[in-house]
Write a protein that holds these residues in place. Sequence first.
Motif, mmCIF file in Angstrom:
data_model
loop_
_atom_site.group_PDB
_atom_site.id
_atom_site.type_symbol
_atom_site.label_atom_id
_atom_site.label_comp_id
_atom_site.label_asym_id
_atom_site.label_seq_id
_atom_site.Cartn_x
_atom_site.Cartn_y
_atom_site.Cartn_z
ATOM 1 N N GLY A 233 9.941 13.831 -0.802
ATOM 2 C CA GLY A 233 9.882 15.285 -0.709
ATOM 3 C C GLY A 233 9.080 15.927 -1.830
ATOM 4 O O GLY A 233 8.417 16.945 -1.632
ATOM 5 N N ALA A 234 9.117 15.299 -3.011
ATOM 6 C CA ALA A 234 8.512 15.930 -4.189
ATOM 7 C C ALA A 234 7.121 15.406 -4.531
ATOM 8 O O ALA A 234 6.294 16.144 -5.067
ATOM 9 C CB ALA A 234 9.434 15.727 -5.396
ATOM 10 N N ASN A 235 6.854 14.143 -4.202
ATOM 11 C CA ASN A 235 5.614 13.510 -4.670
ATOM 12 C C ASN A 235 4.779 12.977 -3.513
ATOM 13 O O ASN A 235 5.319 12.562 -2.490
ATOM 14 C CB ASN A 235 5.941 12.324 -5.601
ATOM 15 C CG ASN A 235 6.801 12.741 -6.768
ATOM 16 O OD1 ASN A 235 6.511 13.724 -7.435
ATOM 17 N ND2 ASN A 235 7.879 12.017 -6.981
ATOM 18 N N ALA B 82 10.613 2.344 -4.341
ATOM 19 C CA ALA B 82 9.158 2.522 -4.494
ATOM 20 C C ALA B 82 8.713 3.973 -4.363
ATOM 21 O O ALA B 82 7.603 4.241 -3.936
ATOM 22 C CB ALA B 82 8.397 1.623 -3.513
ATOM 23 N N GLN B 83 9.572 4.889 -4.741
ATOM 24 C CA GLN B 83 9.146 6.299 -4.697
ATOM 25 C C GLN B 83 8.757 6.824 -6.079
ATOM 26 O O GLN B 83 8.285 7.957 -6.195
ATOM 27 C CB GLN B 83 10.259 7.154 -4.089
ATOM 28 C CG GLN B 83 10.523 6.753 -2.642
ATOM 29 C CD GLN B 83 11.377 7.739 -1.906
ATOM 30 O OE1 GLN B 83 12.141 8.488 -2.498
ATOM 31 N NE2 GLN B 83 11.261 7.754 -0.585
ATOM 32 N N VAL B 84 8.987 6.005 -7.106
ATOM 33 C CA VAL B 84 8.585 6.353 -8.473
ATOM 34 C C VAL B 84 8.103 5.062 -9.143
ATOM 35 O O VAL B 84 8.239 3.981 -8.583
ATOM 36 C CB VAL B 84 9.776 6.923 -9.298
ATOM 37 C CG1 VAL B 84 10.202 8.284 -8.771
ATOM 38 C CG2 VAL B 84 10.953 5.954 -9.281
ATOM 39 N N GLY C 128 0.821 -1.201 0.000
ATOM 40 C CA GLY C 128 0.000 0.000 0.000
ATOM 41 C C GLY C 128 0.856 1.253 0.000
ATOM 42 O O GLY C 128 1.973 1.248 0.527
ATOM 43 N N PRO C 129 0.334 2.335 -0.599
ATOM 44 C CA PRO C 129 1.074 3.599 -0.595
ATOM 45 C C PRO C 129 1.350 4.076 0.828
ATOM 46 O O PRO C 129 0.429 4.167 1.638
ATOM 47 C CB PRO C 129 0.152 4.575 -1.350
ATOM 48 C CG PRO C 129 -1.187 3.915 -1.427
ATOM 49 C CD PRO C 129 -0.963 2.448 -1.295
ATOM 50 N N ASP C 130 2.601 4.351 1.126
ATOM 51 C CA ASP C 130 3.030 4.806 2.460
ATOM 52 C C ASP C 130 2.563 3.856 3.567
ATOM 53 O O ASP C 130 2.118 4.299 4.633
ATOM 54 C CB ASP C 130 2.546 6.235 2.748
ATOM 55 C CG ASP C 130 3.475 7.278 2.117
ATOM 56 O OD1 ASP C 130 4.519 6.887 1.551
ATOM 57 O OD2 ASP C 130 3.152 8.479 2.202
#
Length: 491
Positions: free
Chosen positions: A447-449, A430-432, A393-395
């Motif tokens: 930080g960006a997304n 898993a940040q992109v 899951g996201p985060d």
Amino acid sequence: MNRIFSINPEDAWPDFPLRSYARLDHHEPDDLTTAQEAVFSFDAVDAGWFGFPLNERMDLGKPVDTRDEMRDFWSQLFKGYLGPPKDPFDEMPIYNIEVTSKKGDRYWDVLIAFGEEDWLDIELGDTGRFPVDVYGSLLAAPVIAYLLSLLQVTGDTAAALSNAFDVDAWPDAADGDVDAILSGVGTIDMLAMYDIGQGSAIGLLDSSETARLYFDLGAGAYGNRQTRPRPLRFCWRGSPSIVLSHWDTDHWAGENSDHGARARKWLAPRQYNLGPRHHAFAHRILKNGGTLHIWSGAPGKVRSISNGPGQTLSIKRCSGTSRNGSGIACYLDDDNCQASWLLTGDAGYGEIGAGPAYTLTALTVPHHGADMSHKGAPPAAMALHARLFYSFGPDNKHGKTSISHPTAVAVTAHDGAGWRHGAWSLTTPAQVVAGGDVLATASHSNGANLAVHLESAVAGWTAAPAVPLSTVPCVSACGTKHGCTSNVIQA
Ligand SMILES: [Zn+2]
Ligand SMILES: [Zn+2]
């Protein structure tokens, strides 16, 4: 229905139990020997509820009577009688208590000493120095309580609790029942990993994109409830059965928001030391008119069925001792393509062992990309075209620890085995969107997304299938009035 399964957070079991009896449900990380912090999740029932007049089946002063009562109860349910008297499961106040502890704090040594078979007496209060999260349902926000004491239950009370929640009261599935679930699946063209948040749900799809069998039907729950897509419904037009890899909540919780999941056939491994929530879930399957087939295959045991020309579907009992490591792995071999797919559930590779006949062209990473390095190394990537699936899951988070799936350890190990991770950083994965061989269900924030769902993903035998498969998830043809919600847009 037990409130633990309620969809509306306001219908959850209220507040927290001052005193409860509980079993350790799981901990994260899997390997506590090297851990500096961990979350311990307890499957708890309010201690005041046992015995007459609230619950006539489970008298903690009478272990033998409790065993006999529950064997009688389950035998009626498994025979298809939906209304056994004195049903304890709808009114049982079940809570999930999550204790985050760090090495050296006052509870660490006690917490790491408990086994899955033990029963604990947990006292909570409104004030104190050791806060814990208490969940009254899969989808409710936690109530903060303070841990006052954590003791092991012994003697008659422990024996009665083990008898109250005893999987030996469930009958073994006959081999013919197991085979019946695996057969009739037909020729499988695609593997779909559904974006269900933190958890796992996989579909085996035929050439019409119809799910013919599910391997797990999970969804985000408890601390990861916000990772669950709303609404969440699966495709039932092919009347698929469900094989559960193991009994952890994140592998079956997708059932509670999907009426179409009721009255299905479920195949699950016989795993010992299941607590109240899993017994309540088994009760829920049967009460809704579904069937539950408990496979007692010994570690390493395989059952294989030929489906369609040149395809063999197998389930294998994993050889580990924990709930994650002792479940069912699934693989599919295609003779024509000389290719295999391996579905791992939460078991480590060493706990699965050999099985698939051919080069892997699809592989699901064990346990959502958790650190499973102590349970074996990933298989080498050998095929010209292959897909590596990460379901998370996201985060996602695990108590108040800093752990999030997938972990750098798991990603680095798979990358080292030749699975190409595209744009992912191996240290902060898993940040992109990855690209390469990787298909994932989410991207985390940085930080960006913002964290995002990436929606469901499919793999074929030797090449990526065309997407979008269904620009709009099926509505009327789905086998239920509302249709499914999974949007397959990655391949
Ligand atoms: Zn698990
Ligand atoms: Zn899991």
